[in-house]
Structure formats: C-alpha cells, structure tokens
Design a protein around this motif. Structure first.
Motif, PDB file in Angstrom:
ATOM      1  N   HIS A 107      -3.367   7.042 -17.360  1.00 40.39           N
ATOM      2  CA  HIS A 107      -4.325   5.947 -17.182  1.00 40.39           C
ATOM      3  C   HIS A 107      -3.781   4.999 -16.116  1.00 40.39           C
ATOM      4  O   HIS A 107      -2.633   4.558 -16.201  1.00 40.39           O
ATOM      5  CB  HIS A 107      -4.554   5.203 -18.498  1.00 40.39           C
ATOM      6  CG  HIS A 107      -5.269   6.033 -19.525  1.00 40.39           C
ATOM      7  ND1 HIS A 107      -6.624   5.965 -19.711  1.00 40.39           N
ATOM      8  CD2 HIS A 107      -4.805   6.977 -20.398  1.00 40.39           C
ATOM      9  CE1 HIS A 107      -6.976   6.816 -20.665  1.00 40.39           C
ATOM     10  NE2 HIS A 107      -5.885   7.444 -21.091  1.00 40.39           N
ATOM     11  N   LEU A 108      -4.597   4.729 -15.124  1.00 37.39           N
ATOM     12  CA  LEU A 108      -4.162   3.924 -13.984  1.00 37.39           C
ATOM     13  C   LEU A 108      -5.062   2.710 -13.808  1.00 37.39           C
ATOM     14  O   LEU A 108      -6.195   2.674 -14.307  1.00 37.39           O
ATOM     15  CB  LEU A 108      -4.189   4.761 -12.704  1.00 37.39           C
ATOM     16  CG  LEU A 108      -3.264   5.985 -12.662  1.00 37.39           C
ATOM     17  CD1 LEU A 108      -3.493   6.764 -11.371  1.00 37.39           C
ATOM     18  CD2 LEU A 108      -1.803   5.578 -12.794  1.00 37.39           C
ATOM     19  N   ARG A 109      -4.560   1.742 -13.064  1.00 41.32           N
ATOM     20  CA  ARG A 109      -5.367   0.555 -12.765  1.00 41.32           C
ATOM     21  C   ARG A 109      -6.331   0.884 -11.636  1.00 41.32           C
ATOM     22  O   ARG A 109      -6.010   1.631 -10.710  1.00 41.32           O
ATOM     23  CB  ARG A 109      -4.476  -0.637 -12.384  1.00 41.32           C
ATOM     24  CG  ARG A 109      -3.579  -0.427 -11.196  1.00 41.32           C
ATOM     25  CD  ARG A 109      -2.665  -1.611 -10.942  1.00 41.32           C
ATOM     26  NE  ARG A 109      -3.419  -2.798 -10.576  1.00 41.32           N
ATOM     27  CZ  ARG A 109      -3.098  -4.036 -10.940  1.00 41.32           C
ATOM     28  NH1 ARG A 109      -2.035  -4.248 -11.690  1.00 41.32           N
ATOM     29  NH2 ARG A 109      -3.819  -5.050 -10.569  1.00 41.32           N
ATOM     30  N   ARG A 110      -7.526   0.343 -11.747  1.00 37.72           N
ATOM     31  CA  ARG A 110      -8.506   0.531 -10.681  1.00 37.72           C
ATOM     32  C   ARG A 110      -8.185  -0.379  -9.505  1.00 37.72           C
ATOM     33  O   ARG A 110      -7.565  -1.434  -9.666  1.00 37.72           O
ATOM     34  CB  ARG A 110      -9.917   0.202 -11.183  1.00 37.72           C
ATOM     35  CG  ARG A 110     -10.517   1.264 -12.081  1.00 37.72           C
ATOM     36  CD  ARG A 110     -12.002   1.054 -12.226  1.00 37.72           C
ATOM     37  NE  ARG A 110     -12.589   2.014 -13.149  1.00 37.72           N
ATOM     38  CZ  ARG A 110     -12.922   3.261 -12.820  1.00 37.72           C
ATOM     39  NH1 ARG A 110     -12.715   3.687 -11.585  1.00 37.72           N
ATOM     40  NH2 ARG A 110     -13.461   4.074 -13.715  1.00 37.72           N
ATOM     41  N   LEU A 111      -8.637   0.043  -8.340  1.00 36.41           N
ATOM     42  CA  LEU A 111      -8.519  -0.785  -7.149  1.00 36.41           C
ATOM     43  C   LEU A 111      -9.255  -2.088  -7.392  1.00 36.41           C
ATOM     44  O   LEU A 111     -10.430  -2.093  -7.768  1.00 36.41           O
ATOM     45  CB  LEU A 111      -9.117  -0.051  -5.944  1.00 36.41           C
ATOM     46  CG  LEU A 111      -9.132  -0.815  -4.615  1.00 36.41           C
ATOM     47  CD1 LEU A 111      -7.709  -1.024  -4.104  1.00 36.41           C
ATOM     48  CD2 LEU A 111      -9.959  -0.046  -3.586  1.00 36.41           C
ATOM     49  N   ALA A 169      -5.020  16.279  -7.535  1.00 34.57           N
ATOM     50  CA  ALA A 169      -4.162  15.857  -6.425  1.00 34.57           C
ATOM     51  C   ALA A 169      -2.856  16.652  -6.420  1.00 34.57           C
ATOM     52  O   ALA A 169      -2.416  17.160  -5.377  1.00 34.57           O
ATOM     53  CB  ALA A 169      -3.879  14.365  -6.531  1.00 34.57           C
ATOM     54  N   LEU A 170      -2.237  16.776  -7.592  1.00 30.77           N
ATOM     55  CA  LEU A 170      -0.965  17.485  -7.686  1.00 30.77           C
ATOM     56  C   LEU A 170      -1.144  18.974  -7.386  1.00 30.77           C
ATOM     57  O   LEU A 170      -0.308  19.595  -6.701  1.00 30.77           O
ATOM     58  CB  LEU A 170      -0.358  17.292  -9.078  1.00 30.77           C
ATOM     59  CG  LEU A 170       0.036  15.845  -9.448  1.00 30.77           C
ATOM     60  CD1 LEU A 170       0.491  15.777 -10.903  1.00 30.77           C
ATOM     61  CD2 LEU A 170       1.136  15.312  -8.529  1.00 30.77           C
ATOM     62  N   GLY A 225       0.816  -1.203   0.000  1.00 29.82           N
ATOM     63  CA  GLY A 225       0.000   0.000   0.000  1.00 29.82           C
ATOM     64  C   GLY A 225       0.848   1.249   0.000  1.00 29.82           C
ATOM     65  O   GLY A 225       2.074   1.209  -0.148  1.00 29.82           O
ATOM     66  N   LEU A 226       0.181   2.361   0.209  1.00 37.02           N
ATOM     67  CA  LEU A 226       0.823   3.667   0.137  1.00 37.02           C
ATOM     68  C   LEU A 226       1.976   3.796   1.122  1.00 37.02           C
ATOM     69  O   LEU A 226       3.052   4.304   0.784  1.00 37.02           O
ATOM     70  CB  LEU A 226      -0.238   4.744   0.402  1.00 37.02           C
ATOM     71  CG  LEU A 226       0.253   6.185   0.524  1.00 37.02           C
ATOM     72  CD1 LEU A 226       0.888   6.644  -0.772  1.00 37.02           C
ATOM     73  CD2 LEU A 226      -0.907   7.099   0.907  1.00 37.02           C
ATOM     74  N   VAL A 245      -5.187   5.303  -2.955  1.00 36.09           N
ATOM     75  CA  VAL A 245      -4.708   4.476  -4.062  1.00 36.09           C
ATOM     76  C   VAL A 245      -4.093   5.365  -5.143  1.00 36.09           C
ATOM     77  O   VAL A 245      -3.019   5.068  -5.685  1.00 36.09           O
ATOM     78  CB  VAL A 245      -5.852   3.610  -4.640  1.00 36.09           C
ATOM     79  CG1 VAL A 245      -5.407   2.917  -5.929  1.00 36.09           C
ATOM     80  CG2 VAL A 245      -6.304   2.577  -3.620  1.00 36.09           C
ATOM     81  N   LEU A 246      -4.763   6.455  -5.456  1.00 30.51           N
ATOM     82  CA  LEU A 246      -4.247   7.366  -6.481  1.00 30.51           C
ATOM     83  C   LEU A 246      -2.895   7.955  -6.061  1.00 30.51           C
ATOM     84  O   LEU A 246      -1.953   8.010  -6.857  1.00 30.51           O
ATOM     85  CB  LEU A 246      -5.258   8.487  -6.739  1.00 30.51           C
ATOM     86  CG  LEU A 246      -4.806   9.542  -7.760  1.00 30.51           C
ATOM     87  CD1 LEU A 246      -4.658   8.919  -9.141  1.00 30.51           C
ATOM     88  CD2 LEU A 246      -5.782  10.706  -7.808  1.00 30.51           C
TER      89      LEU A 246
END
Length: 613
Positions: free
Chosen positions: A515-519, A425-426, A346-347, A477-478
């Motif tokens: 583009h990111l993977r979903r949880l 977020a950034l 995790g983070l 997650v992001l």
C-alpha cells in the motif's frame, strides 16, 4: 563582570548566573537544561550538550565564561561568522574578539596582547589556528575560563559536516587538563554522540540531551511534478517577502535556480564552494545584514548561521541523511516564530543519491552507514503518518501524539493498494533483462510504439503494454516508491539501470501486499499568506512593528551590523504589543539587557510614541 567567589555555593553561583542572564541578555530564567549545564561548568566539570538550533546553546558557555576567572575560548568552524558573533556580544557590552585568517598582523597582535592582559571575556578561534603550536603556547600563558567546542558533530567521520581538525581537539584536554570543556551540537545520533565523547576525551563529561523538537517549524515534503513551480507557489503563498535558504545538490543547479528566482522578482544570491572566497563572504554578509533575501546554496552554506529570522528552508534535492536534513532545516525560525521546512524530491534524487553512496573510495562500513542514513531519509519522505514523530524517533525521542504541524497531519495523504501495479513494474524490469532505466521500462509498460523497443524485440514481451491504466507520471511515482522501499535498486556504474532486490521476490510471489501513498496534487488557489500573520499582530500593531523594524534597520546600518544584532523580530513584536513608553517598562521585555536598554531604548520609545495605538 562579577569576580568568581571560590566560597560561593552552587546555589549562589546559579543565582549569580541568573542575575547576569537578566542584566546582560535580558531574559528572566533559564530554559531546558541551561541551569544544570552552567552549574556543571562553574564547578569545573566537562559537558556534552545536544540542544536544538535556537535553543540557547551559546548561553551555556557564555555565562560560565563571564563568571569564571579568565577568558572563554570558543572553537568555531566557520570564520565567516565570527565577526557577527563578536559584534553581537559587543552590543551587549561584553569584551569579545576573534582570531582567524581574515585579520591583519596588527589586529592579531593587539588581540593576542588583550588575551594575555586578561582583557577579554570571550575569544573565538578557528580549529586550524587553535591547533597551531604558537596559539597553544599563547593560551598556556593566559588564564582560561573554559573551552567551548561548537558544532561538535564535525568530529564524526560518519557525519555530514566532518572536519578532520576537530578530531585533534583532544589536545585541549591533554594540554589544559584543569580547564572545563563543553562540546555542543544541535544534531547527533547515538553513534555520533559516542564518537564525540571518544575523540574529544569527554568520557567524564556530563551529557545533556534536550528535546530535538522544533514545534515552530512546519515540515512539508512534496513529490508532485515541476519542483521549481511548486517552490515558486510556496514562496508566493507563504513567504512573499521573507528571508530564506534554498538548498540544491549541485553548483550548477544553485546558479540556475538563483538566476531563475531573481528573474521572477525575488532577489536570490548563489553560494557554493566554486565561488571565490570574497564573493561567498559578500553574499553571506548581505544575507545576514539585509532583510528578505534568499540564498540558494549547496550544503557549503549554513553551519552556525545565527540569523534568527530565516522564515523558511527549502530543499530542491533530497538530503543525504536525516542528520543533514535536521541540521539544515534547523536554520529556520531560530527566533521561535513560525517557519517552514519545505522539501521537493523525485525519482532522480533517489537514483542519484543511491549511486553517490556507492561511488566513493570509502570503506564498506562507511558505505553501509551512508546507505542506512539514506534509507532513513527516504522513509521520512514516503511516510503517511506524522513526520515529526518519525524525525524525533530517529534521534531517540518519543512524541506521544501527532504534531499537527506537518503536511501529513494537516492534509493526511491518501493511500492505495499498489500490489498489482508493483508486480507489473517488477515483472517488466525482470523480463526486459534488468538492463534498462526507468523511462524505458515505463515505455514498455504503457505500450509505446518505439523503434528502440522494436529493435530490442521487447514489443513481444508479455509485459508490453500491461500498464496502460497509469500514465507516465504515475508510473514514475510508483518506481520512486519501489526504489525508496527497497524493492528495486540501481546499478553501481551510474547508468540508472534497474534491478530487482531479494525483497522484490516476496511481492512477486504474492506473499505480501503493498500500500502506497498517492501523488499529492498541488492545492489550487492561494492559501492564506502566513507572512503577515507570523507574529499574530493586529493591524495597528503590525504597522508599529514595521516602523520599529525601519528604526532597527537604520541603527544597524549606522553601526555596520546585521539588524538582528540590535534586536530580534520577537523582541520588536513584544514592543509592538506592549507599547512601552519608558525605559522602566521596556526593561521588562525579553531580549533587552541593560546595555541595549541604555543604548537603544530611547530610539525605539520615540517610534512607539509616534504610533499611538
């Protein structure tokens, strides 16, 4: 053992080695590059061997040691395992011994005299003892067939198992220039391979690189919340009675996870450097000799573990590198039967390891190397394509098609256009002054009414509350993915403060998309338990297999050795399927050599006759 014939051709010697392979070890032919490696050593040459765990590395030096005149001296870094290694060889009828600090003076003297009289086939020695002048002088008075340097990656200061003593093993080439040497490891990138060659003076050695692929291991990397509960669900569904290893980053976590698993009904033993030597040895011996135990450990546990029926290796923290991950997961399924490599991260793992790579007194080169290795590990975790292809590519090997035996192949991840969310977020990190950690920034994004936020005046920021479309878990997650992919970094003082990297500007300016993977949500409902089907046995065969295991356990307890030293599970499975009722029929089963056939054959035939098919 047969005497070495100086007139024999290489073909004759290899034929002799193949006959010995069958008679002593119970196997019909060589695998991978074993035949070429053995021929190299029989001819007096040196070799560097990279072969996956369970690929048969030990046979590469054991057979030449038996065929050449003298004793094969094996340098092994873990003295706790030497007893079991020697026990296994003695069960095969070989003359094996070890020298390390666990022996009393009388036993040491007797072993040294046996060495000088030429009464040993193989001698295992810790590197610390080998480097002593007394031991080197003793070896100069003996006839040495070869030197085998096991776990050779320990020589590399860039590696995860660095042992300073290994860098001094070039003394073997200097003191014994005519004795062939073989260095062996299951994992080494190109940089580590070169360091092994340079440090051990193996410039003239033949290099053999086998496939790093372990197709029997299923790779699964989980990023969902509640890692302990995910681990428990994994154990219940996949390995309700199997032996395995759970790796944690800290000693404190090792203790708490072991207690938690035991309280829930799975006997789990802690193992870390903070325990006494005696307790560590006791836990390791129990794990090797009993069935179905779990060891919860730091990376202090595992190098050289010979237990073939470890059915899973789980990580509750992110490993520091792909080398470490491959080495640790390789302790599963050494017998070639299906096994699992399961990782939860995790983070906080990303933040902690990022800080650990910087918070050392190491050189900038070392820190840079550690950072690159961590980035490669994070890349594997965030991957949306076949994990095995990426893992093998890291070691310079190409797998043409997706493996079909990793989580991404079996359950392809969903992706989403995270560009706008990432920009929010950034921007929030930037506008709050790049002085706060993840939790605070998430509270800003979700518009939390908080006294600290008001005191800082951040409720008036343009980014306050602009991220209510995602919940706190989704934002975490992001942020983990932004850290993993290098859009964010953390401070070097260990406070977890987020700051933008140069790469973040490209995203903020709209020059790239993300583009990111979903949880991946945990699967609901129990999956089919693989514990009972791991050997692909029918109901009657499974009953016989369990009876054979029971007989094996009794024989092992009577002799004070781990059960797998009698026979591997894979050998018992062959017995259950073939049902041999004579020694002649049993002799054809892989893993049953002449000595073991004579010693144990009738006991197992008796069990087979008691369980008609």
């Amino acid at each position: 053992m047969p005497a070495h014939d100086p007139q024999a051709t290489p073909a004759d010697e290899l034929s002799q080695a193949r006959r010995l392979l069958n008679r002593v070890f119970g196997y019909d032919d060589f695998r991978h590059h074993q035949g070429e490696i053995i021929s190299t050593l029989l001819a007096g040459g040196d070799a560097l061997v990279l072969m996956p765990t369970g690929g048969g590395k030990s046979l590469c030096y054991q057979l030449p040691a038996l065929l050449r005149e003298g004793v094969g001296v094996v340098v092994s870094p873990l003295i706790a395992l030497m007893q079991d290694q020697v026990d296994a060889l003695r069960q095969l009828g070989l003359r094996a011994a070890f020298l390390n600090s666990t022996l009393d003076a009388e036993t040491v003297h007797a072993t040294e005299q046996a060495l000088l009289r030429g009464e040993l086939d193989l001698l295992y020695v810790a590197p610390e003892r080998l480097l002593g002048e007394r031991m080197l002088s003793l070896l100069e008075r003996a006839r040495i067939a070869l030197f085998a340097i096991d776990e050779a990656h320990c020589v590399s200061q860039w590696g995860h198992d660095f042992r300073r003593e290994y860098q001094q093993l070039s003394v073997l080439h200097q003191r014994f220039p005519a004795v062939p040497r073989i260095a062996l490891t299951a994992t080494a990138d190109q940089r580590t391979r070169q360091e092994i060659i340079d440090q051990l003076q193996l410039q003239e050695a033949a290099v053999f690189v086998n496939s790093f692929d372990r197709p029997n291991i299923r790779y699964t990397i989980s990023d969902a919340p509640n890692p302990r509960e995910r681990l428990w669900r994994f154990l219940e569904q996949e390995h309700p009675r199997d032996a395995g290893i759970v790796y944690c980053l800290s000693r404190k976590k090792v203790e708490s996870v072991a207690e938690w698993l035991t309280a829930r009904g799975r006997e789990a033993l802690p193992y870390h450097a903070g325990l006494s030597d005696g307790l560590r040895r006791h836990h390791q011996q129990r794990f090797l000799r009993e069935e179905g135990l779990i060891v919860v450990a730091t990376i202090a546990f595992g190098m050289g573990i010979d237990k073939p029926d470890v059915r899973f290796v789980a990580h509750l923290n992110l490993p520091k590198s792909l080398e470490a991950y491959y080495q640790e997961t390789g302790r599963a399924g050494r017998d070639g039967l299906p096994a699992d490599a399961w990782l939860a991260y995790g983070l906080q793992d990303v933040i902690t390891l990022r800080q650990m790579t910087q918070d050392t007194d190491a050189t900038e080169d070392f820190k840079r190397s550690a950072h690159q290795k961590l980035e490669a590990m994070l890349g594997l975790c965030e991957l949306t394509s076949c994990r095995r292809q990426a893992l093998l590519a890291y070691f310079g090997e190409t797998l043409e098609a997706p493996c079909g035996n990793c989580d991404n192949c079996l359950q392809p991840p969903q992706t989403w256009d995270a560009t706008e969310a990432a920009r929010k977020a950034l921007s929030c990190v930037y506008r709050s002054g790049q002085r706060f950690g993840v939790n605070y920034v998430i509270e800003l994004l979700t518009g939390k009414d908080d006294e600290r936020i008001r005191r800082n005046g951040h409720h008036r920021l343009s980014t306050f509350g602009i991220g209510r479309e995602l919940n706190a878990v989704e934002w975490r997650v992001l942020f983990r993915q932004l850290l993993a992919q290098g859009y964010l970094d953390t401070d070097l003082e260990g406070h977890g403060t987020l700051r933008l990297t140069a790469r973040a500007r490209l995203l903020l300016r709209g020059e790239i998309e993300l583009h990111l993977r979903r949880l991946r949500r945990p699967e609901r409902g129990a999956r089919e338990r693989r514990g009972r089907t791991v050997l692909a046995l029918g109901e009657a065969e499974q009953a016989l297999f369990e009876a054979l295991r029971s007989r094996r356990r009794a024989l092992a307890e009577a002799q004070g050795v781990p059960p797998y030293i009698i026979f591997h599970d894979s050998t018992l499975a062959e017995m259950a399927q073939r049902r041999p009722t004579s020694l002649g029929e049993m002799a054809g089963i892989p893993g049953i050599g002449e000595t073991k056939l004579n010693r144990f054959g009738k006991a197992f035939i008796e069990v087979i006759r008691e369980h008609p098919g």
